[in-house]
Design an enzyme around this catalytic site. Structure first.
Site, PDB file in Angstrom:
ATOM      1  CG  ASP A 154      -1.881  -1.196   1.199  1.00  0.00           C
ATOM      2  OD1 ASP A 154      -1.668  -2.104   0.388  1.00  0.00           O
ATOM      3  OD2 ASP A 154      -2.823  -1.218   2.005  1.00  0.00           O
ATOM      4  CD  GLU A 157      -2.307  -6.202   8.698  1.00  0.00           C
ATOM      5  OE1 GLU A 157      -2.610  -5.535   9.719  1.00  0.00           O
ATOM      6  OE2 GLU A 157      -2.715  -5.919   7.560  1.00  0.00           O
TER       7      GLU A 157
END
Ligand code: 6A9
Length: 805
Positions: free
Chosen positions: A568, A765
């Site tokens: 991202d 994560e």
């Protein structure tokens, strides 16, 4: 042009038509394979939710709460949420047979176990049983009261009826629901009386409604409200409270265990709530019996099967994923089992419509400077339409936070899964490629239906048919081809492989070819879509590249993000430019080209194979030509600016490693030394917890959102370990260096994920490069579980490090 809606059936008929014994056997095995995948905890967004792989059918789910006071609204558990539990998930799970989940719920002072077991047999995909157990935690009040609700809903054609007498105060003994649907045939669902004490009291309400009975409320509600079962329960609790509480006045209210009960009203309906109230520990079963199966399931059957499934799982796990030196202590096996079981236990079946913007707005061409502003305006016009419905069978990154399919995540998820169950893997790949449109696009994020949409802010719901995402599913197909080759090289291997990884119908070479032949046109369609829609404008570069046209640019970037790349907020050229060329993207196209070429060869598509070979060669050439910076001794993004054509944009980090990570850098390449130096340098990517996403020396290290600007991600680290192993196992100038890096990185990664798991009860994560702590999304059971494969990789130190890391 898509796969037929029931490829299995189509194939079955085609095979029977040939009347060959072998083919008939394959068809038989396919049916068994498909049947054994019909049911599962395929609603991974719930702590425990069961459904079949059928668009509209019978679903079930579990809710529970302590009933000690009047905070019940806040302690009822149903959908997975972050930070409300002390750990939960599957300790052992196999999609074909079942397994066990444990849930630690401190606010409710209880630990819950859900065991789910499949029973093959009959014409409709078999039967199943679930055992629900509650054990008060050490700090629980001695008379802890817990209420548990199991519900079933029915969508589509069919009927569902709860047996019993609505005149009674509740059901004594087992509760039985009878039903039928076209796909499931006739069935019976029994919620057993089970074991456990029930609250008693002198309060007069207990005359009216003794809590040693099970309450059953059946009703018919609009189908679109069915997934909101918790709201339905709350509405029914409220209706009953309004009726019951005023009777006794404020001076003598019933105790909470009585207040929060539904009214008993069994009957016909599309939703049935079955409620029990317990004191202290409890246990009961939910038994789904298909009428076409030889006999209905009993609690005794369930007890026997739970034992056999558990020991079967352990045996298989040891065969396939046994952690290698130095991870030989029992605790690593437990850790590994849990991570793998959560990956595979997180597989879900999703069905519904999704929002797509097919406006083809000219702003989406992104061909002028400042394109991102025009594109943002076009997106803001919000002209997305609902498309579908479609279905998807997939694993997911995280049950509480992203319980839905993500394209590039799935390629990573399937790398461990393909070792365990090849047929399951191929089924999931098929499901993803079923989503392809006529152009070759597959949406990056699959938000199917209102339940899935309810978790996503509106501005993130829309998918755009010019947006890509790394084509990682091609890596999985490559891994499948490796397995086929292994069988070919040693036919005695065939049986071994078949047993080891449910290589059922595909132990048969013809069936494997048949699968690939069907998939191949879809792979090609996506491949050419990629090359066309993500092509870079390389006319501006005065390079040899001009003739080969191999240069790529992600569409859909904004100044701060390229979400489509998967990385991202990784720093890129500033300002954005339509002439940019992205290193990670050409690397992905490279790995995709290699993979599809191999399939073409496999299928004797000679012309295709020759064409792909040319592209592959050109990509490798253009990597050096367009993306290598001699000055930085690294591969880099490229862009055009006012002064300099082909300016290289070098933010060292995962992107710089991409040609290596995707296997496009040869072990003898003169550039490999510099790449390994970058990996091993503590001032750049190396940390004692794994490789940083961005160099410690970068001006952007840990800045802004700090998502892909430093933290350690397991997917990319896995690729690094795998490529290092590859170099370490072959003679070459970098062999010794690669061996050392491989050995150290493997240990660092396992230690990091293990320590966080032990401390918090969760996989995370990403991991902090300074402290090693897990961070961001909790219970991220997706690609973090690649550590399972990392543990099972070979020790290259000859056992020098033992256990303690
Ligand atoms: C937005 C928020 C309740 C981001 O793992 C899935 C993806 C990866 O594919 C990607 O590489 N994750 C990574 O950079 C998570 C994306 C989540 C988007 C959800 C809505 C929900 O709010």
């Amino acid at each position: 042009s898509r796969w037929a809606s029931s490829p299995v059936r189509a194939l079955t008929f085609a095979l029977i038509a040939q009347l060959s014994v072998v083919d008939a056997q394959v068809a038989e095995i396919e049916k068994a394979s498909n049947d054994s995948l019909l049911w599962g905890p395929y609603r991974p967004n719930l702590y425990f939710g069961v459904r079949p792989r059928i668009p509209k059918s019978l679903m079930g789910g579990l809710l529970w709460s302590k009933v000690e006071d009047h905070t019940v609204q806040h302690t009822f558990r149903h959908t997975c949420e972050q930070h409300e539990l002390d750990g939960y998930g599957w300790d052992e799970y196999d999609v074909r047979t079942g397994g066990r989940q444990t849930i630690h719920d401190p606010a409710n002072h209880i630990d819950i176990t859900t065991e789910f077991i499949k029973f093959p047999g009959g014409q409709h995909g078999g039967s199943w049983g679930a055992r629900i157990k509650g054990t008060p935690r050490a700090d629980a009040p001695p008379d802890l009261k817990t209420t548990v609700v199991w519900y079933n809903t029915l969508e589509g054609l069919g009927s569902l009826q709860a047996e019993g007498d609505a005149e009674e105060t509740g059901a004594e003994g087992d509760v039985v629901l009878k039903g039928m649907t076209p796909e499931l045939g006739d069935f019976e669902l029994k919620v057993t009386e089970g074991k456990g004490d029930h609250p008693q009291s002198n309060h007069p309400s207990f005359q009216e409604k003794p809590l040693d009975r099970t309450l059953v409320a059946s009703s018919q509600i609009p189908p679109e409200a069915l997934w909101q079962s918790k709201q339905v329960l709350f509405a029914q609790l409220k209706a009953e409270i309004d009726q019951l509480v005023p009777k006794y006045g404020e001076e003598n209210p019933p105790p909470p265990a009585q207040v929060y009960t539904i009214g008993h009203a069994p009957g016909q309906g599309n939703i049935h709530l079955v409620q029990k109230v317990f004191e202290r520990a409890f246990e009961f079963d939910i038994l789904f019996s298909s009428a076409s199966a030889p006999t209905p399931i009993t609690s005794e059957d369930l007890t026997v099967q739970i034992d056999s499934v558990t020991s079967g799982f352990s045996t298989r796990f040891t065969e396939i994923f046994k952690p290698q030196t130095p991870f030989v202590k029992e605790r690593y096996e437990e850790f590994s089992k849990s991570l793998f079981s959560n990956l595979i236990g997180g597989i879900g079946y999703f069905y519904g419509d999704s929002r797509v913007d097919r406006s083809d707005d000219p702003a989406y061409e992104e061909d002028n400077e400042g394109f991102w502003e025009d594109a943002a305006e076009a997106r803001a016009r919000n002209v997305a339409q609902l498309e579908g419905p479609s279905e998807l069978f997939t694993s997911i990154p995280s049950r509480p936070f992203f319980p839905r399919g993500f394209l590039w995540d799935e390629g990573f998820h399937l790398l461990p899964v393909v070792d365990w169950d090849v047929d399951l893997t191929l089924d999931i790949i098929k499901s993803w490629f079923n989503l392809i449109d006529d152009e070759g696009w597959i949406a990056r994020e699959q938000i199917l239906g209102p339940e899935a949409r309810s978790k996503v802010p509106e501005e993130f719901q829309v998918q755009y048919p010019h947006y890509a995402n790394p084509p990682t599913l091609f890596m999985v197909i490559t891994s499948f081809l490796d397995k086929l080759d292994a069988v070919k090289a040693d036919t005695s291997n065939e049986r071994v492989l078949a047993e080891k990884s449910y290589f059922m119908q595909l132990a048969n070479r013809e069936a494997a070819l048949e699968y690939l032949r069907k998939l191949y046109p879809l792979l090609k369609r996506q491949y050419f879509w990629f090359r066309k829609t993500q092509a870079g404008d390389i006319k501006s570069y005065e390079r040899e590249a001009f003739s080969t046209k191999e240069g790529y640019r992600w569409r859909g970037r904004t100044p701060q993000h390229i979400l489509t790349s998967g990385l991202d907020d990784y720093p890129r050229a500033q300002p954005p430019h339509p002439g940019e060329l992205h290193l990670d993207l050409i690397s992905w196209v490279g790995i995709m080209t290699k993979s599809i070429r191999r399939i073409a060869v496999y299928l004797d598509e000679t012309d295709d194979a020759a064409q792909f070979a040319k592209s592959e060669e050109a990509i490798i050439k253009n990597l050096d030509d367009l993306h290598w910076s001699a000055k930085n001794q690294a591969y880099c993004d490229a862009t055009i600016d006012d002064y300099e054509e082909n300016k290289l944009v070098c933010h060292k980090g995962y992107i710089s490693l991409m040609p290596f990570l995707t296997g496009l850098v040869d072990k003898d390449s003169p550039k490999l030394g510099a790449i390994l130096d970058l990996i091993g340098d503590e001032d750049e990517l190396w940390s004692e917890h794994g490789l940083r996403s961005l160099s410690k020396s970068s001006e952007f290290y840990h800045t802004e959102e700090d998502y892909w600007r430093g933290p350690i991600w397991m997917n990319m680290n896995y690729l690094a370990v795998q490529q290092l192993l590859n170099v370490a196992q072959q003679k070459g100038p970098q062999q010794a260096k690669a061996k050392q890096l491989y050995t150290d990185l493997r240990k660092n990664l396992v230690r990091t994920v293990y320590e966080s798991w032990k401390e918090t009860g969760f996989a995370w994560e990403q991991y902090n490069p300074e402290t090693g702590k897990g961070q961001r999304t909790q219970h991220f059971t997706g690609w973090t579980s690649l550590v399972v494969k990392i543990m099972s990789m070979p020790d290259l130190e000859g056992g020098r490090t033992r256990d303690e890391l």
